[in-house]
Design an enzyme around this catalytic site. Sequence first.
Site, mmCIF file in Angstrom:
data_model
loop_
_atom_site.group_PDB
_atom_site.id
_atom_site.type_symbol
_atom_site.label_atom_id
_atom_site.label_comp_id
_atom_site.label_asym_id
_atom_site.label_seq_id
_atom_site.Cartn_x
_atom_site.Cartn_y
_atom_site.Cartn_z
ATOM 1 N N LYS A 1 0.661 -1.144 -0.069
ATOM 2 C CA LYS A 1 0.079 -0.128 -0.023
ATOM 3 C C LYS A 1 1.019 1.305 -0.020
ATOM 4 O O LYS A 1 0.475 2.298 -0.663
ATOM 5 C CB LYS A 1 -0.868 -0.040 0.936
ATOM 6 N N LYS B 1 -3.578 -10.515 -7.916
ATOM 7 C CA LYS B 1 -5.012 -11.077 -6.961
ATOM 8 C C LYS B 1 -6.083 -9.927 -7.449
ATOM 9 O O LYS B 1 -5.593 -8.808 -7.895
ATOM 10 C CB LYS B 1 -4.622 -10.955 -5.614
ATOM 11 N N LYS C 1 -9.544 -4.207 -5.663
ATOM 12 C CA LYS C 1 -10.244 -3.027 -6.027
ATOM 13 C C LYS C 1 -9.223 -1.869 -6.582
ATOM 14 O O LYS C 1 -9.558 -0.870 -6.997
ATOM 15 C CB LYS C 1 -11.165 -2.577 -4.954
HETATM 16 P P1 AMP Z 1 -10.835 -6.182 2.077
HETATM 17 O O1 AMP Z 1 -11.603 -5.641 1.120
HETATM 18 O O2 AMP Z 1 -9.469 -5.919 1.887
HETATM 19 O O3 AMP Z 1 -11.293 -5.839 3.427
HETATM 20 O O4 AMP Z 1 -11.156 -7.784 1.992
HETATM 21 C C1 AMP Z 1 -12.058 -8.484 2.725
HETATM 22 C C2 AMP Z 1 -11.681 -9.797 2.615
HETATM 23 O O5 AMP Z 1 -11.788 -10.452 1.313
HETATM 24 C C3 AMP Z 1 -10.729 -10.151 3.397
HETATM 25 O O6 AMP Z 1 -10.986 -11.420 4.225
HETATM 26 C C4 AMP Z 1 -9.532 -10.645 2.114
HETATM 27 O O7 AMP Z 1 -8.786 -11.611 2.501
HETATM 28 C C5 AMP Z 1 -10.576 -10.965 1.057
HETATM 29 N N1 AMP Z 1 -10.078 -10.977 -0.267
HETATM 30 C C6 AMP Z 1 -10.096 -9.674 -0.691
HETATM 31 N N2 AMP Z 1 -9.243 -9.978 -2.173
HETATM 32 C C7 AMP Z 1 -9.293 -11.297 -2.275
HETATM 33 C C8 AMP Z 1 -9.255 -12.075 -3.398
HETATM 34 N N3 AMP Z 1 -8.692 -11.868 -4.543
HETATM 35 N N4 AMP Z 1 -9.138 -13.569 -3.380
HETATM 36 C C9 AMP Z 1 -9.627 -14.008 -2.126
HETATM 37 N N5 AMP Z 1 -10.085 -13.240 -0.942
HETATM 38 C C10 AMP Z 1 -9.898 -11.871 -1.196
#
Ligand code: AMP
Length: 328
Positions: free
Chosen positions: A114, A195, A198
């Site tokens: 980040k 991966k 967003k």
């Molecule tokens: P965040 O939007 O970073 O708060 O992520 C929310 C949840 O989604 C967390 O448990 C992340 O580990 C999971 N996550 C985010 N991106 C991915 C991805 N590309 N594949 C699988 N899980 C994801």
Amino acid sequence: MKPVLVSGIQPTGRLHLGNYLGALKHFVELQKSGKYECYFFIADLHSLTETFSPEEKTDQINNLAVDYLAAGLDPEKSTLFIQSLSPAHTEMAWVLNCITPFGELRRMTQFKEKSENDPENINVGLFTYPVLMAVDILFCNPQFVPVGEDQLQHLELTRTLARKFNTRFGKTFTEPKPLLTEVPRLMSLDDPTKKMSKSRPAGCLFLDDTPEEVLSKIKTATTDSGKEIVYDTDKKPGVSNLLLIYSNLSKQSISSLEKRYQSKGYAEFKKDLARVVVESLLPFQTNKKELMNKPGGIKKIFEAGSKKAASIANKKLIEVKKKIGLVL
Ligand code: AMP
Ligand code: TRP
């Protein structure tokens, strides 16, 4: 007593299929199993570490609250809350800050990524982010934390901090284990070596994408050289990622899909996959539309859950303060 589990998502924008298959869909399945006492929250304080505007932030929080309910999280079965409505969380984070080695935080991959992606906004919150996350987890003595793979390092730090605190001040915290899905790291549609995230919207399928958007994104998703539809993450990362989505949403095994598309081309495979995605998202999208008309009810749900979570966190904070010798 049922084992406790806890997890949260940051309100930073629209949820994508990675969030869904790696986390939210799993939350709903774990809740439905009836085997756990579940806590799911909106990590609004964590989301302040990224650039934001106040109006946008309120919308993002409300939107994620709706997403939780639309996906099937149920306040009758799980405690649903908002992180910032539990003041003990941040107070406890200060205490844990004081036992967290600087070097441990400096090596966190998410912090490094980040900071590189947004060099204009490397703030202290971004650095101490994993300590607040440790509190989000440890406050309710959980055994499990369902997350995607990118959060494993933070969870390991949480376990380290729990152990460290317990050794120094006496048993206070549990050391929870991660729960991963079969899709712990969904890859980006436009570049299957990265991966789905967003920060790269072009590679995301969003949960509220229209059928046309889904079709067009899947049609243009990067596939690999050759024509075979086989699962091979090294040689065919693009097709493998699409197979994983197909298999997970349709509950058909990857090998049965490989067989089904043995002598068929990418075009037909992608058309079918787009249909599976659209059909799988439909109940979520329909629920979301209905819930959008009931903002008052949603607010009440999260207020009640937050009251409960805040009271549990407060008890834990009192225990922590006693252990470290702060006078009450
Ligand atoms: P965040 O939007 O970073 O708060 O992520 C929310 C949840 O989604 C967390 O448990 C992340 O580990 C999971 N996550 C985010 N991106 C991915 C991805 N590309 N594949 C699988 N899980 C994801
Ligand atoms: N850091 C997590 C993410 O970006 C969100 C989060 C904050 C979290 N606190 C948590 C996840 C506690 C699980 C448990 O996805």
